[in-house]
Write an enzyme that holds these catalytic residues in place. Sequence first.
Site, PDB file in Angstrom:
ATOM      1  CB  CYS A   2      69.434 -23.890   7.876  1.00 38.51           C
ATOM      2  SG  CYS A   2      68.552 -23.697   9.440  1.00 38.51           S
ATOM      3  N   GLY A  28      75.330 -22.106   9.899  1.00 40.26           N
ATOM      4  CA  GLY A  28      74.696 -22.592  11.126  1.00 40.26           C
ATOM      5  C   GLY A  28      75.668 -23.416  11.926  1.00 40.26           C
ATOM      6  CG  ASN A 102      68.061 -21.923   4.386  1.00 40.20           C
ATOM      7  OD1 ASN A 102      68.727 -21.509   3.458  1.00 40.20           O
ATOM      8  ND2 ASN A 102      67.854 -21.190   5.461  1.00 40.20           N
ATOM      9  N   GLY A 103      64.939 -21.676   6.118  1.00 42.54           N
ATOM     10  CA  GLY A 103      63.948 -20.610   6.001  1.00 42.54           C
ATOM     11  C   GLY A 103      63.061 -20.588   7.214  1.00 42.54           C
ATOM     12  CE1 TYR A 245      77.932 -11.675   9.396  1.00 42.17           C
ATOM     13  CE2 TYR A 245      75.917 -12.960   9.328  1.00 42.17           C
ATOM     14  CZ  TYR A 245      77.157 -12.713   9.880  1.00 42.17           C
ATOM     15  OH  TYR A 245      77.610 -13.493  10.895  1.00 42.17           O
TER      16      TYR A 245
HETATM   17  P1  5GP Z   1      75.578  -6.536  16.134  1.00 39.83           P
HETATM   18  O1  5GP Z   1      76.842  -6.793  16.847  1.00 39.83           O
HETATM   19  O2  5GP Z   1      75.317  -5.105  15.791  1.00 39.83           O
HETATM   20  O3  5GP Z   1      74.401  -7.141  16.829  1.00 39.83           O
HETATM   21  O4  5GP Z   1      75.630  -7.308  14.738  1.00 39.83           O
HETATM   22  C1  5GP Z   1      76.378  -6.822  13.669  1.00 39.83           C
HETATM   23  C2  5GP Z   1      77.591  -7.647  13.442  1.00 39.83           C
HETATM   24  O5  5GP Z   1      77.260  -9.041  13.436  1.00 39.83           O
HETATM   25  C3  5GP Z   1      78.220  -7.344  12.104  1.00 39.83           C
HETATM   26  O6  5GP Z   1      79.618  -7.359  12.289  1.00 39.83           O
HETATM   27  C4  5GP Z   1      77.779  -8.480  11.220  1.00 39.83           C
HETATM   28  O7  5GP Z   1      78.856  -8.917  10.418  1.00 39.83           O
HETATM   29  C5  5GP Z   1      77.337  -9.567  12.140  1.00 39.83           C
HETATM   30  N1  5GP Z   1      75.988 -10.085  11.816  1.00 39.83           N
HETATM   31  C6  5GP Z   1      74.997  -9.480  11.165  1.00 39.83           C
HETATM   32  N2  5GP Z   1      73.904 -10.276  11.067  1.00 39.83           N
HETATM   33  C7  5GP Z   1      74.219 -11.428  11.662  1.00 39.83           C
HETATM   34  C8  5GP Z   1      73.525 -12.658  11.861  1.00 39.83           C
HETATM   35  O8  5GP Z   1      72.385 -12.846  11.461  1.00 39.83           O
HETATM   36  N3  5GP Z   1      74.224 -13.628  12.517  1.00 39.83           N
HETATM   37  C9  5GP Z   1      75.498 -13.459  12.948  1.00 39.83           C
HETATM   38  N4  5GP Z   1      76.115 -14.468  13.555  1.00 39.83           N
HETATM   39  N5  5GP Z   1      76.161 -12.313  12.795  1.00 39.83           N
HETATM   40  C10 5GP Z   1      75.542 -11.310  12.157  1.00 39.83           C
HETATM   41 MG    MG Z   2      80.772  -8.963  11.410  1.00 35.41          MG
END
Ligand code: 5GP
Ligand code: MG
Length: 461
Positions: A2, A28, A102-103, A245
């Site tokens: 968040c 978020g 957040n958490g 990420y």
């Molecule tokens: P996947 O498609 O394998 O489920 O997720 C990996 C992709 O989603 C990667 O391109 C990464 O940048 C992105 N990603 C990784 N963790 C998260 C997350 O917690 N939330 C979101 N929205 N995207 C994520």
């Molecule tokens: Mg990605």
Amino acid sequence: MCGLFGISGHPEAARMAYFGLYSQQHRGQESAGIVTFDGSSMHAHADMGLVPDVFDEQVLSRLTGDKAIGHIRYSTAGSSALRNAQPLVVRVRGINIALAHNGNLTNAAELHRELEEQGSIFQTNSDSETFLHLIAHNLEGHTIEEAIKAACARVRGAYSLVVLVEGRIIALRDPHGFHPLALGRVDKSWVVASETCAFDLLEAEYVRDIDPGEMLIIDGDNLNSQKIPGAGEVPMRQCIFELVYFARPDSLIFGEEVYSCRKRMGIELAKESGSEAEIVIPFPDSGIYATIGYAQGTGIPYEHAFIRNHYVGRTFIQPTQGMRNFGVKVKLNPVRSVISGKHICVIDDSIVRGTTMRTRVGKLREHGAKIVDVRISCPPVRHPCYYGVDFSSPKELVAANHPEKDLPHVLNLDSLHYLSIEGLLRTVKHPDRYCLACFDGNYPVPVNTPCGHCEHCGGKA
Ligand code: 5GP
Ligand code: MG
């Protein structure tokens, strides 16, 4: 995850909160809320949706006062519903309290049960409300600061908090410091935000991070720093996935510039596993920064083979698997001439469920890619996160369900290499300060797994 924001002593507090949240929208997209205080009353507005959809001129003009806190929500605990939107606002013993979290608390369910037995009535099913009830329970005969500390002594897990109470803004981070929270200064106001990219937009100067276990009380122009129970008694366990990420690359978190850190991940990845590919491409946008490092490290030319539609939100936000596939497709479109007949190396920051990899690599092959190597700038995500990142079920994690040697076949790749944990830790200044639970299953705070046993906590719970 968040996003949090707070500002004290600013004539345009609500508007500052609006922009502070806007710049942290990546943290978020589910709901957004702002609460202000005008010296006698609180004013609140929250709704489902993106910041610019939730607020307009009319709403902002109603949010009067020179103090504001705000929240953007990415649901990890509790369902996706308006009643879970934050900041949460309550009135207890004549005191108005607004709280943004957040958490993720790991003992929320037990506390919820215990508090209900004692007569607390819960309005939401989010773990954040537990905090408010604990504060309320501890208010009798105590100051609000003492009550907050007493609440912190009971909760376990990850919590960065911003609280607005009695004209003060209280910002705190749990003793492990899982998620970021920074202090800034703009004109004569103190400002706090999850990420410093919010300060840049507001032309605020970054002052410092709130320390793990620190409770910072902002009272007008005065700062009073106190320690919450457990401060300094447990190791720092900042979420490495924020650097991999989650955070925006233009933010500074945990003392690291996110952009440079991600680029170093690409450089380390190049050292660990090269490729004979003719071009290296990112899966945009998240893979771009590691790709820059990888291209530099290997000397392979950098190209863009996918063009992003910038008007589509992050794909995870779609609630069903079917919608998620659709989301990935609508977001990126391949450039045929870059792909056709080529040996390509793809860099992404992470593989979670494998959805992005399967659909994008499918597109590369459809458009005539000859060989597809994949290099990932973090280790395999094999363990769920109980501290706020949305990969909560081990069943969903592709690397948890297949041996690493089978993954290229499962994901339809010619080769696949992940950055090692050691390589990842070489990219940060203080490698001993991070939570790596999603990679190594070493959970710094015990978790009661939903299944009731502890195979997902490395036997430590
Ligand atoms: P996947 O498609 O394998 O489920 O997720 C990996 C992709 O989603 C990667 O391109 C990464 O940048 C992105 N990603 C990784 N963790 C998260 C997350 O917690 N939330 C979101 N929205 N995207 C994520
Ligand atoms: Mg990605």
